[in-house]
Write a protein that holds these residues in place. Structure first.
Motif, PDB file in Angstrom:
ATOM      1  N   UNK A  43       0.814  -1.222   0.000  1.00 23.29           N
ATOM      2  CA  UNK A  43       0.000   0.000   0.000  1.00 23.29           C
ATOM      3  C   UNK A  43       0.845   1.268   0.000  1.00 23.29           C
ATOM      4  N   UNK A  44       2.128   1.145   0.331  1.00 24.61           N
ATOM      5  CA  UNK A  44       2.955   2.347   0.401  1.00 24.61           C
ATOM      6  C   UNK A  44       3.940   2.351  -0.756  1.00 24.61           C
ATOM      7  N   UNK A  45       4.553   3.496  -0.989  1.00 23.05           N
ATOM      8  CA  UNK A  45       5.591   3.555  -2.008  1.00 23.05           C
ATOM      9  C   UNK A  45       6.740   4.385  -1.466  1.00 23.05           C
ATOM     10  N   UNK A  46       7.845   4.372  -2.201  1.00 20.49           N
ATOM     11  CA  UNK A  46       9.029   5.114  -1.763  1.00 20.49           C
ATOM     12  C   UNK A  46       8.652   6.574  -1.568  1.00 20.49           C
ATOM     13  N   UNK A  47       8.984   7.108  -0.412  1.00 20.31           N
ATOM     14  CA  UNK A  47       8.606   8.479  -0.093  1.00 20.31           C
ATOM     15  C   UNK A  47       7.671   8.503   1.121  1.00 20.31           C
ATOM     16  N   UNK A  48       7.034   7.353   1.409  1.00 17.16           N
ATOM     17  CA  UNK A  48       6.140   7.284   2.569  1.00 17.16           C
ATOM     18  C   UNK A  48       6.973   7.363   3.839  1.00 17.16           C
ATOM     19  N   UNK A  49       6.452   8.057   4.853  1.00 13.41           N
ATOM     20  CA  UNK A  49       7.208   8.140   6.092  1.00 13.41           C
ATOM     21  C   UNK A  49       6.756   7.041   7.059  1.00 13.41           C
ATOM     22  N   UNK A  52       3.141   6.781   8.116  1.00 11.63           N
ATOM     23  CA  UNK A  52       2.228   6.284   7.079  1.00 11.63           C
ATOM     24  C   UNK A  52       2.271   4.753   7.005  1.00 11.63           C
ATOM     25  N   UNK A  53       3.472   4.202   7.123  1.00 13.83           N
ATOM     26  CA  UNK A  53       3.604   2.739   7.068  1.00 13.83           C
ATOM     27  C   UNK A  53       2.879   2.112   8.258  1.00 13.83           C
TER      28      UNK A  53
END
Lengths: 326, 510
Positions: A43-49, A52-53
């Motif tokens: 659900x997350x992508x590079x850039x998520x902090x 958010x994870x």
């Protein structure tokens, strides 16, 4: 079969069915969670902090201890609730229904085609084993078993889609079965692929079953009583020979249902198999569990149906309530 | 002649029905080829079939839909206040005008008048506020959430005006707002439905197979060229290529298997175009741990690898060498390929200086999909020549997030980074690669607080030079963006910035 015997037989089969499904579900629950990774990662992508994870893990419940996840899993299972996909958030059961609309026709049509090809060829291979074409059938079927299914798929695409342009090379029409012609067209090559592979092994079963029949005492007796060879074969041979073949058919049908994964991938078909593969890749537990559930159910039902069919054909099995469980 | 071959697919379809029609069609096409080659004769009722490997996981870019949703929906179904153009510039779309206060902390946007959502509701300032807050909310999984955190308040004085108050200057605000879809504030369940203002609306979504878009007749802007656009999703590059060869798709958005290009390049029925992507392949070290905390070691490894050779092996004549994280489409690009260029002898000398005359051993965590495993083996061979031993550990994309992105449990990893303008990650010492140079952190913060874009560009150029000089990571190459289409189809975007694929101008010859 007497009434009570039938009932006890059915109940026994049902119990086995339920226990098998439960065991399968639990094994799957553990296996999926033993894999490194986390459904929240899809659900997350590079850039998520990190927050958010963590929020994503909370949403899918992967932040909970395994024991709590398991309790939640079992309780929803008992309510026959397959839940929603972690990733697409779509309810699992309707999505499986849509996928079955591809996988089930694919499997059944391939299966029927394989039977239509394999039964006559297998009988010919046995009866005419001394002729050149009998041997050719045997050799080709042996070859068919050795060739991987995806290779046959690629070969058919190259010849019939890319070169001859008769059938589409892959994909499924966006309107699905609302346009049956287009749907059939796009399933033509996948069906042929499965049918070729399946009939290769079926031919060998039919051939050896026929050979057993040919060497049997009852066939000799029937001929001694004045029946012609073909009369004896049709009247007595087919019925006797079909008993072992039916049990093989059951297993073949079930394995085709699961083996469709590879063919669906080669042809980019939106079936159960592609849902399963993507689900495993993304650790989308509800989707994977749902697909496994439904396919286990289907496999067990097929086994049950094959068992019943055998009993109907073979009077010796009818009064047995235990029978061959699979 | 080209006209004839171009229409070979169309003729073939006709031939199945009627041989006489075929002859007529062949004559007609022959005549067309001999006459005008004017491209304006396109079919406004056409369905454009677009083949892609990137199926969105759901339809909401704040709910973890993946890069596929940008491809299908950005500027096609949803529009934003601004748009990131194919050439890397940013232009106002739903924002008709905007003013910035002198202190740079208040942005006032005037909305484009006469804009309607697909459901029929008019666009108002409240929708804009709702849309921005969707991205900055606690549940948002948008990778751009962070870049909007300077937004302190959003005010809507009237239906056509949006005022954004910032807690700190943010020169990239218009750019960052290009990632914020404007959705109707009454919309529900955006993971499976949509309500945007774009030239196309969602008609049908069949998971695992296709996503069909139909022209939105009340669109406020330029009417899209074709009536329908269908994204068809494939799991296998070969199947996708075959679909184009056999005419079941018209365009492949992004070719990822270079081997397959020959069959299109030498075929007059197809157009192969190369644009600029923002996808960089890099060997990212964990700069926190020895020996990668030593700048000499990083520089030595950069010099030990012949990037151009790998690029040629993987992509042939396509693709671009890069000397840092910044691709040519970013405004702060400078050619840094000469910094730590390929030089194995000086690499050995640097390793000796750093205290590793006999080399060392480390592990590269490598995602299991192409081109990573091949690239890892190449690095293994190259580094062996300077005495460095590489162990390759293949992991899944999912595992990569747990082990590397989150836990920082790695020595080095190969990874493709797709984001546009992502040099900013080097200004975050907590980022997975742990690069921490206070000068770069400052420069990247100052750049964001710039009063104008020239100042921003200067600051980021400086940061760019420093990360290259520090060999913060080992940047291998920039992927090419290759679009292949049937010759009859034109008007698609060539660059793959932010994975977008604008479909509004795509035309199919009649």
């Amino acid at each position: 079969m007497k009434g009570a015997a039938i009932l006890s037989y059915l109940l026994r089969r049902l119990a086995i069915l339920m226990v098998s499904i439960l065991i399968a579900a639990m094994v799957l629950f553990l296996l999926l969670r033993l894999l490194p990774g986390d459904p929240a990662n899809a659900l997350v992508s590079v850039g998520a902090d990190p927050e958010q994870i963590e929020a994503a893990r909370k949403q899918v419940g992967s932040d909970l201890p395994l024991s709590e996840q398991f309790v939640g899993f079992v309780s929803s299972l008992l309510r026959f609730d397959l839940g929603n996909s972690f990733i697409s958030q779509a309810p699992v059961l309707p999505e499986i229904g849509k996928r079955l609309a591809v996988t089930v026709p694919l499997t059944l049509m391939a299966f029927l085609l394989a039977v239509v090809i394999a039964v006559p060829l297998g009988i010919i291979a046995a009866v005419k084993s001394d002729r050149w074409y009998g041997s050719v059938i045997s050799v080709i079927s042996q070859l068919g078993i050795a060739v991987p299914v995806f290779w046959i798929g690629i070969l058919l695409v190259t010849v019939f889609a890319v070169n001859l342009r008769i059938f589409p090379s892959g994909g499924f029409p966006s309107r699905g079965w609302q346009r049956p012609e287009a749907a059939f067209e796009s399933l033509a090559l996948p069906i042929s692929t499965i049918a070729i592979v399946m009939s290769a092994s079926l031919i060998r079963y039919v051939r050896s079953a026929t050979q057993d029949v040919l060497g049997s005492d009852y066939l000799r007796t029937a001929r001694a009583l004045g029946a012609s060879f073909s009369e004896a074969l049709i009247r007595h041979g087919i019925r006797n020979g079909s008993v072992p073949v039916i049990s093989i058919l059951g297993i073949e049908l079930a394995s085709t249902l699961l083996g469709a994964v590879v063919v669906e991938r080669v042809f980019s078909l939106p079936g159960l198999g592609s849902m399963l593969l993507l689900g495993i890749e993304q650790r989308d537990y509800p989707n994977v569990q749902g697909v496994l559930f439904v396919s286990t159910l289907l496999v067990l039902l097929v086994g049950f149906a094959a068992d019943l069919a055998q009993r109907l054909i073979d009077p010796r099995l009818r009064d047995r309530t235990v029978g061959t469980d699979r | 002649m080209t006209g004839l071959t171009t229409h070979a697919g169309a003729i073939l379809k006709i031939s199945r029905r009627n041989a006489r029609t075929m002859t007529a069609a062949a004559l007609l096409f022959g005549a067309l080829a001999a006459g005008s080659v004017q491209a304006q004769d396109f079919d406004a009722d056409a369905t454009i079939n677009i083949g892609s490997l990137y199926e969105p996981q759901n339809l909401d870019n704040t709910a973890g839909a993946g890069q596929g949703i940008n491809e299908a929906f950005n500027s096609n179904v949803y529009e934003a206040l601004f748009q990131l153009n194919d050439d890397g510039t940013v232009k106002p779309v739903l924002a008709k005008d905007y003013t910035v206060s002198d202190d740079g902390l208040t942005y006032t946007f005037t909305l484009q008048p006469g804009v309607a959502f697909h459901s029929g509701d008019p666009l108002t300032a409240k929708d804009v506020k709702f849309s921005i807050e969707r991205v900055t909310s606690a549940e948002s999984k948008s990778s751009r959430k962070n870049s909007l955190k300077s937004i302190a308040a959003i005010e809507t004085p009237d239906d056509a005006t949006v005022v954004i108050k910032l807690s700190a200057r943010s020169i990239s605000l218009p750019y960052n707002l290009s990632y914020v879809w404007i959705v109707n504030d009454t919309a529900t369940d955006l993971t499976a439905t949509e309500d945007g203002t774009g030239p196309y609306q969602l008609e049908d979504w069949r998971r695992g197979s296709s996503l069909a878009l139909a022209r939105f007749d009340s669109y406020w802007g330029t009417k899209p060229s074709s009536a329908d656009v269908v994204f068809q999703y494939f799991t296998e590059a070969t199947a996708l290529n075959n679909a184009l060869l056999t005419g079941s798709v018209d365009i492949i958005t992004s070719v990822q298997s270079p081997d397959s290009l020959a069959q299109f390049k030498d075929n007059p029925d197809f157009t192969v175009s190369e644009g600029q992507s923002t996808t960089k392949l890099l060997l990212a070290y964990n700069d926190r741990v020895a020996p990668f905390d030593n700048i000499k070691v990083r520089k030595a490894l950069a010099r030990a690898v012949d990037d151009q050779k790998l690029l040629n092996a993987v992509w042939g004549d396509y693709g671009t060498s890069i000397g840092s994280m910044v691709p040519p489409t970013d405004p702060w690009y400078i050619d840094l390929t000469k910094t730590d260029a390929y030089d194995p002898e000086s690499a050995k000398a640097l390793l000796a200086e750093a205290g590793y005359p006999d080399g060392f051993t480390f592990t590269i965590d490598t995602p299991n999909y192409d081109p990573h495993p091949i690239a890892a083996q190449f690095l293994q061979t190259e580094l062996a020549k300077v005495g460095v031993t590489v162990n390759i550990n293949v992991i899944t994309a999912n595992e990569w997030y747990s082990k590397i992105y989150k836990a920082h449990d790695f020595q080095a990893t190969l990874q493709e980074h797709v984001n546009h303008r992502d040099i900013v990650f080097y200004g975050n010492p907590d980022f997975y690669w742990g690069y921490n140079n206070p000068k770069v952190v400052d420069l990247i913060q100052q750049a964001e607080a710039s009063a104008n874009t020239d100042e921003q560009t200067e600051k980021l150029k400086e940061a760019n030079r420093i990360i290259a000089e520090d060999a913060a990571s080992n940047w291998i190459y920039l992927y090419p963006q290759i679009v292949v289409s049937a010759k009859s189809v034109t008007g698609y975007p060539l660059n793959g910035l932010n994975s977008q694929f604008f479909v509004s101008g795509i035309k199919k010859a009649d």
